[in-house]
Structure formats: structure tokens, C-alpha cells
Scaffold this motif. Sequence first.
Motif, PDB file in Angstrom:
ATOM      1  N   ARG A 108      54.396  34.457  53.414  1.00 58.16           N
ATOM      2  CA  ARG A 108      54.067  35.858  53.173  1.00 58.16           C
ATOM      3  C   ARG A 108      53.881  36.162  51.690  1.00 58.16           C
ATOM      4  N   ARG A 109      54.253  35.226  50.853  1.00 49.89           N
ATOM      5  CA  ARG A 109      54.022  35.353  49.409  1.00 49.89           C
ATOM      6  C   ARG A 109      53.017  34.269  49.029  1.00 49.89           C
ATOM      7  N   VAL A 110      51.751  34.684  48.977  1.00 43.75           N
ATOM      8  CA  VAL A 110      50.656  33.732  48.842  1.00 43.75           C
ATOM      9  C   VAL A 110      49.754  34.129  47.681  1.00 43.75           C
ATOM     10  N   VAL A 111      49.439  33.173  46.832  1.00 45.53           N
ATOM     11  CA  VAL A 111      48.434  33.330  45.782  1.00 45.53           C
ATOM     12  C   VAL A 111      47.221  32.521  46.233  1.00 45.53           C
ATOM     13  N   VAL A 112      46.049  33.147  46.303  1.00 46.80           N
ATOM     14  CA  VAL A 112      44.828  32.441  46.699  1.00 46.80           C
ATOM     15  C   VAL A 112      43.967  32.261  45.457  1.00 46.80           C
ATOM     16  N   GLU A 113      43.529  31.039  45.209  1.00 41.90           N
ATOM     17  CA  GLU A 113      42.618  30.765  44.105  1.00 41.90           C
ATOM     18  C   GLU A 113      41.316  30.189  44.644  1.00 41.90           C
ATOM     19  N   SER A 114      40.207  30.742  44.144  1.00 42.64           N
ATOM     20  CA  SER A 114      38.878  30.284  44.519  1.00 42.64           C
ATOM     21  C   SER A 114      38.034  30.233  43.255  1.00 42.64           C
ATOM     22  N   LEU A 121      39.970  39.075  44.483  1.00 44.34           N
ATOM     23  CA  LEU A 121      40.838  39.769  45.422  1.00 44.34           C
ATOM     24  C   LEU A 121      42.045  40.309  44.675  1.00 44.34           C
ATOM     25  N   TYR A 122      42.440  41.528  44.993  1.00 45.43           N
ATOM     26  CA  TYR A 122      43.607  42.146  44.382  1.00 45.43           C
ATOM     27  C   TYR A 122      44.475  42.765  45.464  1.00 45.43           C
ATOM     28  N   HIS A 123      45.750  42.806  45.211  1.00 44.03           N
ATOM     29  CA  HIS A 123      46.659  43.498  46.115  1.00 44.03           C
ATOM     30  C   HIS A 123      46.814  44.945  45.648  1.00 44.03           C
ATOM     31  N   ASN A 129      45.623  52.625  49.950  1.00 38.06           N
ATOM     32  CA  ASN A 129      44.597  52.044  50.805  1.00 38.06           C
ATOM     33  C   ASN A 129      44.364  52.900  52.051  1.00 38.06           C
ATOM     34  N   GLN A 130      44.563  54.214  51.937  1.00 40.14           N
ATOM     35  CA  GLN A 130      44.543  55.089  53.099  1.00 40.14           C
ATOM     36  C   GLN A 130      43.177  55.185  53.771  1.00 40.14           C
ATOM     37  N   VAL A 131      42.109  55.278  52.986  1.00 38.10           N
ATOM     38  CA  VAL A 131      40.771  55.401  53.568  1.00 38.10           C
ATOM     39  C   VAL A 131      40.456  54.161  54.406  1.00 38.10           C
TER      40      VAL A 131
END
Length: 176
Positions: A108-114, A121-123, A129-131
Motif C-alpha cells: 500500500r506504500r508504493v513508489v512507481v517510476e517510469s 503521477l502525483y498523489h 479529488n472530489q470532482v
Amino acid sequence: MKLLENIIARDDRFVEEVRRAKAKQIVSINANESEIQWKRPPSGWVKVNVDASVSLIDNRAGVGVVFRDSGGRWIRGAARSVGRCNALLAEMWTIHDGLLHAWLRGYRRVVVESDCLKVELYHIGRGRNQVTDRMAARGCNSERTAVLLSLPPMEIRGLVEEELRNSNMVTVEFVR
């Protein structure tokens, strides 16, 4: 079918623009080594490195995913074919695969690198993030697999306006 063809053509143009942009990049001889070396994720996190490969001859694409812990140790890896597609779609598949594997393994604690040049991608917190949260709820209740909207639905226009006001945007206008 026409919509799908238009999307694929637009993606192909986008990928070509990315290729041209990469070709113009000049690599500095004095590049900071920390920018070109793999870095460990924070303690308690898992790093998922993802990459895609697309044949310039026939558009056959493959994706690869590697998981490592905060000590840099290999946890697992995966590779698969995603059929024929463009580079952007292949990159999206590899990010999907990386996150899916992480979730299924309980991380559940993941850093994705591409290394995809045009995607970041940002958290953001749930309250910011309601809309999109409301749009996802609409998707759950939809009979169709996808609906593209040129304007926000009436029931969330107020939320869109509120987000714009809170982000210091002065005017709100929905144009078709």
C-alpha cells in the motif's frame, strides 16, 4: 469505431512528438550522477520500476515491472506482451500492471517510476479529488463501458467551480 480510430491517430501523433522531443535532448557530460542512478524508496515503501518496449517494425509491445524494497533488494519482477499498440498505450499498460501487482501483493506504500517522458503521477488527498470522485461514482452507476463528456454534469458543476475558486482561478466558464 471512428472515435477509436481518432484516438489512436491522436496517440500516434503524440508519440511521434515525444520521439522528436527526445531526439532533440542534449545529454550533459557533467550530468549529476544522482539523477542517473536508481534510488531506493523510503523505509517501509516498495519501489515499482516500469518500462515498455514497442517494436518500430510491427508495433508489438511488451512491458516489464520490477519490485524492490527499501534496501534495494529484488522482491519480484514480471514481463508480458501487450499485443500491438503505440508507445504511450504500452507505458500505460506497464503502469497498470505495476500498480495491479502491488495491490494484489498487499503493498500500500508504493513508489512507481517510469521513464515515460510525458506522464507524471502525483498523489493528492481525498478531499482534493472530489470532482473525480463524483465522476467515478457515476461510472459505477452507468450501464455503458465509457461515456465521454465535453461539459461537466450539472450535479458537479458547483464542485468544479469551487475547485477553480480555491485554486486562485478568477473566472469559471463552461464552453462547449
